[in-house]
Write an enzyme that holds these catalytic residues in place. Structure first.
Site, short mmCIF file in Angstrom:
data_model
loop_
_atom_site.label_atom_id
_atom_site.label_comp_id
_atom_site.label_asym_id
_atom_site.label_seq_id
_atom_site.Cartn_x
_atom_site.Cartn_y
_atom_site.Cartn_z
N THR A 150 0.85 -1.18 0.00
CA THR A 150 0.00 0.00 0.00
C THR A 150 0.89 1.24 0.00
OG1 THR A 150 -1.33 -1.26 1.53
CG2 THR A 150 -1.96 1.02 1.19
N SER A 151 0.64 2.15 -0.91
CA SER A 151 1.46 3.36 -0.90
C SER A 151 0.63 4.61 -0.72
CB SER A 151 2.26 3.45 -2.19
OG SER A 151 1.39 3.34 -3.29
#
Lengths: 261, 279, 258
Positions: B56-57
């Site tokens: 997840t960014s």
């Protein structure tokens, strides 16, 4: 002997529903030299009798610090105790790392007991041959716990385990009602007096600077071990108070382990 | 069905990377606690097989500021009830305050799914404490520390829980207020604000803070600050909740609507109506 | 016993020629030596009680716990080996947590009992482990609709749902007493309240306890009531009820003597 059929395997129940291997492990605790634990409203004190293998050997230590707020006294197989000690240190450190608080004594005793239980139920293991007295101080005050090879654990006001501990137990049962209000010194004296009951029946042993160790933990005091010269004040304490004669040690009553205690 | 990742996958040679069943499994039932190998993180397995690791960014559904103040007789904390999906005001009635124990409340901003997951983790811990029933109850600062460890652990895996959280509590007769974020930073302070609150709210909190401020006064301060934030932060709404932790316990208010005043000249004609500069 | 010395009774993976697994029966013996445990389903919840022998007067009250909270809505008592029981307690907590995690609601009593029975049964199937030396009385409350439920899981892995049940040393006498409370009236829901049941179970414990043979004991009770989380019945309440029951029993026996 029929009995032999059922006593060689940890996973075998006897027809009476007993686990002989576990009971034998409990015997190992009784072979170890005696340790005594007493508790007041503010402190817990452990007193231990150390043995040495020969004149040329040192005395085997029986007290270990686990964390700032807990320590143990051991009776039984020392090597097994070392495993449990390391386990407990780990539990305390982990708990402190995650919660930034000392681990509660009841939880520590529970986790050791759970660890002991596992080795009473698997064919590939043997029970730990060691009994522990855990002494510590946490958010709910001072606590004294005993753990057994069977995986049982108990909280006591005062307790003694190891060889000839019955004499100490008798002393404690007679006096423990007065412990809650005791000062640290008074409590320590009771601990050492109780410990002396375990050597009084044998002529050639007595409590000395070499074979006695005392540990204290309590409100505002981290766990500290006193041995060698540092234990002198505690031995002097009982020497100064010789008039109270110790009761005769009674033969050790066989506690039935693992059965409904 | 069980997923097995293969190394150097060719039709001819297919070697399982990991054993399909650990030794502690009997008849499909586990004898011991712990995570079986096959349940390990997919991305770890994928990376072992040579694929790039993906994490997840960015947060998806987000909550904005959380603000709180430690007072003489307790702690007050406030949030709005909006969870945005990008710039869309997607969920307007989400509570971002979680009552962890009788004397601890957690407020969260950032990714809401991550926040609820963390609340679940805390709930498991408090349920276990309840089960032990041994006179010990987890304190707010222990929860604060636990969250900090979880956050730091996840950031070291480059897969953080995308949150900013405040932990408020009452323990040993004293109020405590702490902060934790997605990189594992954590500290305690008398006034804390997250998100836009850090820019717009914190100076106001500091100005309003006194050592002898009471919870009742604190509540009013927080309400005013949330109003300011509502005026300026495009990811808030005018529905708020205020929690306070005192000796008596945790009290979380029902969502209430902020009173707003839009007739200011600057609001009507724009703050820079007479400003001709382009910046 | 016909089993002894035959060699068919040394492992739980061995059947005897007449189709019995003696190791499981022996494990059951460990349970039958234990203090009496009882459970009862009431109109407003479920109550479990256990008689605990006090092994030393230096023991801190409440030590050697047999009644455990498993989740906010579930409780159990251990009859038999306490340390074995704790393994099941841990497993039960894990099952409760997993179910709630997965389905978002508390685990129903039937499913928890079933899963624990599976777990216990597993230990009767493999040579490398021994069966549990304990039975479990499980009290679960699943809200208004499903109500309170009582289950008992035996070392064999068998599990039944009960109106009331007893296990341990005094199980026969206790069961007879429980039947007198006539709880199995299927037409109506049980009429007895938890508060009342606390008194009834204390009375039964007193009546089945053999003062001449057994040592000092204390009673531990745990309940899950309508709309309330599982909790130990406060020790002072139990103590009071226990003292009353003892006094009554003594008064009764005095009358008989006259």
């Amino acid at each position: 002997m029929f009995r032999n059929q059922y006593d060689t395997d940890i996973t075998t129940y006897s027809p009476q529903g007993r686990l002989h291997q576990v009971e034998y492990a409990m015997e190992a605790v009784k072979q170890g030299s005696a340790v005594v634990g007493v508790r007041s409203n503010t402190h817990v004190i452990l007193a231990t009798l150390k043995r040495s293998a020969s004149e040329l050997a040192s005395h085997q230590k029986k007290l270990s610090e686990i964390d700032d707020h807990v320590g143990v006294a051991i009776a039984g197989l020392t090597a097994d105790a070392r495993v449990l000690t390391r386990f407990m240190r780990n539990e305390c450190l982990n708990h402190k790392y995650v919660f930034e608080q000392p681990l509660a004594l009841s939880r520590l005793a529970l986790s050791v007991a759970d660890k002991c239980q596992v080795s009473t139920q698997r064919a590939s293991k043997r029970p730990f041959g060691v009994g522990l007295l855990l002494a510590g101080y946490d958010a709910t005050g001072p606590h004294l716990f005993q753990t057994c090879p069977s995986g049982n654990y108990y909280e006591y006001y005062a307790m003694a385990i190891g060889s000839r501990s019955q004499g100490a137990k008798t002393y404690l049962e007679r006096t423990f009602d007065s412990f809650p209000e005791c000062t640290v010194d008074q409590l320590a004296k009771h601990a050492v007096l109780a410990l002396r009951e375990t050597v009084s029946s044998s002529k050639d042993t007595e409590l000395t600077l070499e074979n006695t160790a005392v540990a204290i933990v309590g409100k505002g005091t981290n766990f500290v071990i006193y041995e060698d010269d540092e234990v002198k004040p505690y031995l002097d304490m009982i020497d100064a108070d010789e008039e109270e004669q110790p009761a005769e040690a009674e033969p050790a009553a066989a506690d039935a382990p693992m059965t409904d205690a | 069905m069980e997923k097995v990742i293969y190394v150097n996958e060719t039709d001819a040679q297919r070697k399982p990377l990991l054993p399909s069943a650990s030794s502690s499994v009997m008849s499909g039932l586990r004898l011991t606690a712990g995570v079986p190998l096959k349940d390990r993180d997919d991305s770890v397995l994928a990376s072992a097989a040579g694929a790039p690791v993906k994490h997840t960014s960015r947060p998806i559904v987000t909550g904005s500021s959380v603000i709180a103040m430690r007072c003489k007789d307790g702690v007050v904390m406030a949030t709005d009830t909006l969870a945005s999906y990008g710039s869309l005001a997607r969920f307007r009635q989400i509570s971002r305050l979680y009552k962890a124990t009788d004397h601890c409340v957690i407020g969260g901003g950032g990714d809401m799914s991550d926040f609820f997951e963390l609340c679940e983790t805390v709930r498991k811990e408090t349920t276990l404490e309840y089960c032990y029933d041994d006179g010990h109850m987890i304190t707010a600062s222990a929860i604060h520390q636990m969250l900090a460890r979880i956050m730091y652990n996840r950031r070291n895996k480059m897969d953080p829980y995308w949150n900013y959280m405040l932990v408020a509590g009452w323990q040993h007769g004293k109020p405590v207020l702490g902060y934790v974020d997605l990189v594992g930073s954590h500290f305690v302070s008398e006034v804390i604000a997250t998100g836009y609150g850090e820019y717009l709210g914190l100076p106001l909190l500091r100005k309003a803070y006194r050592e002898d401020i009471t919870v009742e006064e604190g509540k009013k301060v927080l309400q005013q600050i949330l109003t300011v934030l509502f005026y300026r932060d495009a990811r808030t709404i005018d529905r708020i909740q205020i929690a306070c932790v005192t000796e008596k316990g945790v009290e979380i208010s029902e969502p209430t609507k902020l009173e707003t005043e839009w007739s200011y000249k600057a609001f009507i004609s724009g703050a820079r109506a007479s400003d001709v500069s382009t910046w | 016993m016909a089993s002894i010395g035959t060699g068919y009774d040394l492992s739980s993976t061995i059947f005897s020629p007449d189709g019995r697994v003696f190791q499981i029966e022996y494990a059951t013996k460990a349970v039958e030596n234990s203090g009496t445990c009882m459970g009862i389903r009431c109109k407003d919840g479920v109550l479990l009680a256990v008689e605990k022998t006090i092994i030393s007067k230096m023991l801190v009250p409440g030590s050697l716990r047999r009644a455990h909270i498993v989740d906010k809505h579930a409780s159990l008592v251990v009859c038999g080996l306490i340390s074995d029981g704790r393994v099941i307690v841990d497993r039960a907590r894990e099952e409760c947590e997993n179910y709630l995690d997965f389905y978002g609601r508390p685990i129903p009593g039937a499913i928890l009992a079933d899963r624990l029975a599976h777990f216990v049964h597993l230990y009767t199937l493999h040579w490398s482990v021994r069966p549990f030396g304990c039975a479990i009385l499980l009290g679960v409350h699943n809200g208004e609709k499903q109500g309170a439920q009582l289950y008992m899981i035996e070392p064999s892995g068998v599990s039944y749902r009960y109106f009331a049940c007893a296990y341990g040393k005094g199980k026969q006498a206790a069961r007879t007493e429980l039947e007198k409370l006539s709880l199995n009236d299927k037409q109506a829901s049980p009429q007895i309240s938890c508060e009342q049941a606390v008194k009834d179970l204390a009375k039964i414990v007193v009546s089945v306890h053999d003062d001449s043979k057994d040592k000092e004991y204390e009673i531990e009770m745990i309940w899950v009531r309508d709309g309330k989380p599982a909790a130990m019945v406060p020790r002072d309440v139990v103590q009071k009820v226990h003292d009353e029951a003892k006094r009554e029993a003594e008064a009764d026996s005095d009358m008989e003597d006259e």
